[in-house]
Design a protein around this motif. Structure first.
Motif, mmCIF file in Angstrom:
data_model
loop_
_atom_site.group_PDB
_atom_site.id
_atom_site.type_symbol
_atom_site.label_atom_id
_atom_site.label_comp_id
_atom_site.label_asym_id
_atom_site.label_seq_id
_atom_site.Cartn_x
_atom_site.Cartn_y
_atom_site.Cartn_z
ATOM 1 N N ASP A 126 9.043 -23.917 -29.211
ATOM 2 C CA ASP A 126 8.573 -23.725 -27.850
ATOM 3 C C ASP A 126 7.317 -24.542 -27.528
ATOM 4 O O ASP A 126 6.617 -24.289 -26.563
ATOM 5 C CB ASP A 126 8.263 -22.219 -27.679
ATOM 6 N N ALA A 127 7.020 -25.551 -28.377
ATOM 7 C CA ALA A 127 5.750 -26.268 -28.238
ATOM 8 C C ALA A 127 5.641 -27.009 -26.909
ATOM 9 O O ALA A 127 4.573 -27.055 -26.308
ATOM 10 C CB ALA A 127 5.568 -27.244 -29.393
ATOM 11 N N GLY A 128 6.759 -27.564 -26.447
ATOM 12 C CA GLY A 128 6.709 -28.389 -25.250
ATOM 13 C C GLY A 128 6.172 -27.671 -24.037
ATOM 14 O O GLY A 128 5.577 -28.280 -23.151
ATOM 15 N N ALA A 129 6.357 -26.352 -24.006
ATOM 16 C CA ALA A 129 5.955 -25.594 -22.824
ATOM 17 C C ALA A 129 4.458 -25.290 -22.816
ATOM 18 O O ALA A 129 3.954 -24.709 -21.867
ATOM 19 C CB ALA A 129 6.738 -24.288 -22.773
ATOM 20 N N HIS A 130 3.767 -25.697 -23.865
ATOM 21 C CA HIS A 130 2.376 -25.251 -23.977
ATOM 22 C C HIS A 130 1.391 -26.401 -24.065
ATOM 23 O O HIS A 130 1.640 -27.396 -24.722
ATOM 24 C CB HIS A 130 2.222 -24.349 -25.203
ATOM 25 N N ASP A 131 0.266 -26.223 -23.434
ATOM 26 C CA ASP A 131 -0.800 -27.219 -23.503
ATOM 27 C C ASP A 131 -1.580 -27.002 -24.783
ATOM 28 O O ASP A 131 -2.734 -26.604 -24.763
ATOM 29 C CB ASP A 131 -1.726 -27.071 -22.296
ATOM 30 N N PHE A 132 -0.909 -27.281 -25.907
ATOM 31 C CA PHE A 132 -1.555 -26.913 -27.166
ATOM 32 C C PHE A 132 -2.792 -27.764 -27.436
ATOM 33 O O PHE A 132 -3.729 -27.331 -28.046
ATOM 34 C CB PHE A 132 -0.578 -26.995 -28.342
ATOM 35 N N HIS A 133 -2.767 -29.006 -26.966
ATOM 36 C CA HIS A 133 -3.908 -29.896 -27.193
ATOM 37 C C HIS A 133 -4.405 -30.338 -25.816
ATOM 38 O O HIS A 133 -3.619 -30.780 -24.985
ATOM 39 C CB HIS A 133 -3.430 -31.107 -28.002
ATOM 40 N N ILE A 134 -5.696 -30.218 -25.587
ATOM 41 C CA ILE A 134 -6.176 -30.607 -24.248
ATOM 42 C C ILE A 134 -6.911 -31.947 -24.272
ATOM 43 O O ILE A 134 -7.466 -32.375 -23.259
ATOM 44 C CB ILE A 134 -7.056 -29.523 -23.596
ATOM 45 N N TYR A 135 -6.942 -32.605 -25.438
ATOM 46 C CA TYR A 135 -7.499 -33.958 -25.551
ATOM 47 C C TYR A 135 -8.837 -34.113 -24.833
ATOM 48 O O TYR A 135 -8.990 -34.980 -23.994
ATOM 49 C CB TYR A 135 -6.501 -35.003 -25.038
ATOM 50 N N ASN A 136 -9.779 -33.240 -25.168
ATOM 51 C CA ASN A 136 -11.135 -33.512 -24.682
ATOM 52 C C ASN A 136 -11.596 -34.857 -25.240
ATOM 53 O O ASN A 136 -12.298 -35.612 -24.570
ATOM 54 C CB ASN A 136 -12.087 -32.384 -25.095
ATOM 55 N N GLN A 137 -11.159 -35.136 -26.457
ATOM 56 C CA GLN A 137 -11.365 -36.465 -27.024
ATOM 57 C C GLN A 137 -10.056 -36.941 -27.637
ATOM 58 O O GLN A 137 -9.300 -36.142 -28.199
ATOM 59 C CB GLN A 137 -12.440 -36.437 -28.126
ATOM 60 N N TYR A 138 -9.811 -38.253 -27.520
ATOM 61 C CA TYR A 138 -8.650 -38.878 -28.171
ATOM 62 C C TYR A 138 -9.209 -39.724 -29.313
ATOM 63 O O TYR A 138 -9.803 -40.789 -29.079
ATOM 64 C CB TYR A 138 -7.883 -39.746 -27.174
ATOM 65 N N VAL A 139 -9.043 -39.216 -30.532
ATOM 66 C CA VAL A 139 -9.743 -39.822 -31.676
ATOM 67 C C VAL A 139 -8.749 -40.469 -32.634
ATOM 68 O O VAL A 139 -7.883 -39.793 -33.194
ATOM 69 C CB VAL A 139 -10.600 -38.762 -32.405
ATOM 70 N N ILE A 140 -8.907 -41.787 -32.796
ATOM 71 C CA ILE A 140 -8.070 -42.511 -33.762
ATOM 72 C C ILE A 140 -8.869 -42.705 -35.049
ATOM 73 O O ILE A 140 -10.093 -42.560 -35.067
ATOM 74 C CB ILE A 140 -7.598 -43.882 -33.200
ATOM 75 N N ARG A 141 -8.146 -43.015 -36.131
ATOM 76 C CA ARG A 141 -8.807 -43.292 -37.421
ATOM 77 C C ARG A 141 -8.483 -44.744 -37.769
ATOM 78 O O ARG A 141 -7.297 -45.124 -37.758
ATOM 79 C CB ARG A 141 -8.250 -42.364 -38.507
ATOM 80 N N VAL A 142 -9.506 -45.519 -38.073
ATOM 81 C CA VAL A 142 -9.298 -46.962 -38.261
ATOM 82 C C VAL A 142 -10.174 -47.530 -39.378
ATOM 83 O O VAL A 142 -11.300 -47.068 -39.579
ATOM 84 C CB VAL A 142 -9.632 -47.751 -36.970
#
Ligand SMILES: Cc1ncc(COP(=O)(O)O)c(C=O)c1O
Length: 395
Positions: free
Chosen positions: A301-317
Motif C-alpha cells: 500500500d506504499a503508493g497511497a502514502h506520502d512516506f517520504h516528504i523530501y525536505n532534502q534530496y540527498v545523494i551520495r557521491v
C-alpha cells in the motif's frame, strides 16, 4: 541557468496578500502572546497528524528542549540518539544537563539503526539504568524505523521523543501491539513529536516556530506549563521552564500555508522521480551517484502514502567536495547535511566522544550532498543539475 537550493519567492508571491492581511489582523487584535491563532493552528496540526494534542512553541529546538524538560531529563541521564543529524538534536540534550548516547545509522536511510540501539539498551541494563529517553530523528523527511524503535521503548519502558523537525507529514508503516499495520505520521508514534517551522522546512513560517504533538493530554498540559516558565497558575512556578511560546503571527502564516502542504509534498516527490529518471538516463545511478531510496517503497500500500516528504534530496557521491564546488561554480545550489558528525563536534571534546567511531554516519558525512528539490523546481532546472553532475564525472 541559476538553480538555487531553495527558492521561497514563488510561495511568498502567491500568499503575500493573504499573509499581509493575517499579520495585520494579529496586530489589530492586540493579542500578541499565544491566543486564538495559536490554539487554532495547534488543533489543525494535531488533526493533520492524527493525535489529540499539540503545543505551539518558539522553534524546533525549543520543541525538543521543552519535551526533555517536561520529562525531567537532567544531569546523570543519557538520551539515546543518532550522531548524524542537525546539531539541535544533541544541543537540546546537553542543555538540560544530560548527555547523548549515540547509535550508528542505517546505511540506506541514514536514520538511527534499531539493531545498534538494541545493543546499547541491553548494555545499559547491566548497571544503574541511565538511558531515560530515546530521540530518533526522521532525517531529510523520512521516518526512522518506528515500529522497531517503539518495540524497544516498550521493552525497556523508556519514553520516545521524535525529532520530526524535517518530517511533518511523512508516514511509515507501523506495527501495532495486536500485529495490525497502520500508516502513521511522523511525530505521532512516540510520547512527543517535535516539528520545526524554520522557513526552509516543507511547512515554513516567516521566522522561527515549532510544535510538539503528543497522544497524551496530561503530557500536553505539562508541555504548556514548561512552555510558559513552568507556571501554573500564573506566578506560581512548580517547575523551571522557559519562554517557549509560538508567536501568533507565525501561527497565522502557518494556518494559511497548511492546506497546501500535501500538494507541496507531492511536488517534491514528483521532483524526486524526475531526478531518478534523469540520473538513470545519464547512466549515473549506483556508480558514481547513489540516489536516496525510500525505506518503505516496497511496503504494502506504499503508493497511497506520502512516506517520504523530501525536505532534502540527498545523494551520495565520490569526490563530494569537488563536485559541490563544481556545482556552485555553475550556479547550482547544494549543501552538505552534515559535514561533521555530532560525536566529533568540538563542544563535546571534553566529554570523551572523540574516540568513538560510527562508521556509517562518518561515511555519510564524507559523501552526502543535498540537491535542490523544492516544489516549484522545473524539469529544465533538474535537467541542468543532472547534466552538470554528468559533466563533472566525465571530465
Ligand atoms: C533534525 C532537526 N532537529 C531540530 C531542528 C531545530 O529546528 P529549529 O531550527 O526550528 O530550531 C532542525 C532544524 O533544522 C532539524 O533539522
Amino acid at each position: 541557468m541559476n538553480v538555487p537550493l531553495l527558492d521561497l519567492q514563488p510561495q511568498m508571491t502567491r500568499f503575500r496578500e493573504e499573509i499581509l492581511q493575517a499579520v495585520t489582523d494579529v496586530i489589530d487584535s492586540t493579542r500578541y502572546i499565544l491566543g486564538p491563532r495559536v490554539i487554532e493552528l495547534e488543533q489543525k496540526i494535531a488533526d493533520y497528524c492524527g493525535v489529540p494534542a499539540a503545543v505551539g512553541v518558539s522553534s524546533g529546538t525549543d520543541a525538543l528542549l521543552v519535551s526533555l524538560m517536561a520529562l525531567e531529563i537532567g544531569p546523570g541521564d543519557l538520551v539515546l540518539t543518532t550522531p548524524y543529524t542537525f546539531f539541535a538534536t544533541m544541543g537540546s540534550i546537553v542543555r538540560v544537563g544530560a548527555l547523548p548516547l549515540f547509535a550508528d545509522v542505517d546505511e540506506q536511510s541514514l536514520n538511527i539503526d534499531p539493531d545498534r540501539m538494541a545493543e546499547l539498551l541491553a548494555a545499559d541494563q547491566q548497571g544503574e539504568r541511565r538511558i531515560k529517553a530515546i530521540m530518533p530523528v526522521h532525517l531529510f523527511g523520512q521516518c526512522a524505523d518506528m515500529s522497531k524503535i517503539m518495540d524497544l521503548a516498550a521493552q525497556y519502558g523508556i519514553p520516545v521523543i521524535e525529532d520530526a523537525a524535517q518530517a511533518i507529514g511523512a508516514e511509515c508503516p507501523f506495527v501495532e501491539k495486536d500485529g495490525s499495520v497502520h500508516w502513521k505520521r511522523a511525530g505521532s508514534m512516540g510520547l512527543a513529536g517535535c516539528f520545526s517551522f524554520f522557513p526552509s522546512k516543507n511547512l515554513g513560517s516567516v521566522g522561527d516556530g515549532g510544535m510538539v504533538i503528543t497522544p497524551d493530554p496530561d503530557f500536553a498540559e505539562q508541555l504548556r506549563c514548561y512552555r510558559n516558565h513552568g507556571a501554573e497558575p500564573k506566578y506560581y512556578h512548580s517547575h523551571i521552564g522557559g519562554n517557549f511560546r509560538l508567536d501568533p503571527i507565525q501561527a497565522s502564516v502557518l494556518s494559511i500555508k497548511l492546506p497546501h502542504l500535501e500538494r507541496w509534498h507531492q511536488q517534491r516527490r514528483a521532483n524526486s522521480v524526475v531526478y531518478h529518471d534523469l540520473f538513470k538516463q545519464a547512466g549515473l545511478v549506483g556508480d558514481p551517484v547513489v540516489l536516496p531510496e525510500s525505506a518503505y517503497r516496497n511496503a504494502a500500500d506504499a503508493g497511497a502514502h506520502d512516506f517520504h516528504i523530501y525536505n532534502q534530496y540527498v545523494i551520495r557521491v565520490p569526490r563530494r567536495d569537488d563536485l559541490r564546488e563544481f556545482l556552485q561554480s555553475h550556479s547550482i545550489g547544494c549543501e552538505v547535511y552534515y559535514p561533521v558528525c555530532l560525536h566529533k563536534q568540538q563542544c563535546l571534546a571534553d566529554h570523551g566522544y572523540g574516540d568513538l567511531s560510527f562508521p556509517v554516519a562518518e561515511q555519510a558525512a564524507r559523501d552526502s550532498l543535498a540537491l535542490p528539490i523544492y516544489p516549484e523546481l522545473t524539469d529544465k532546472q533538474q535537467t541542468y543539475v543532472v547534466e552538470t553532475i554528468a559533466r563533472f564525472y566525465r571530465s
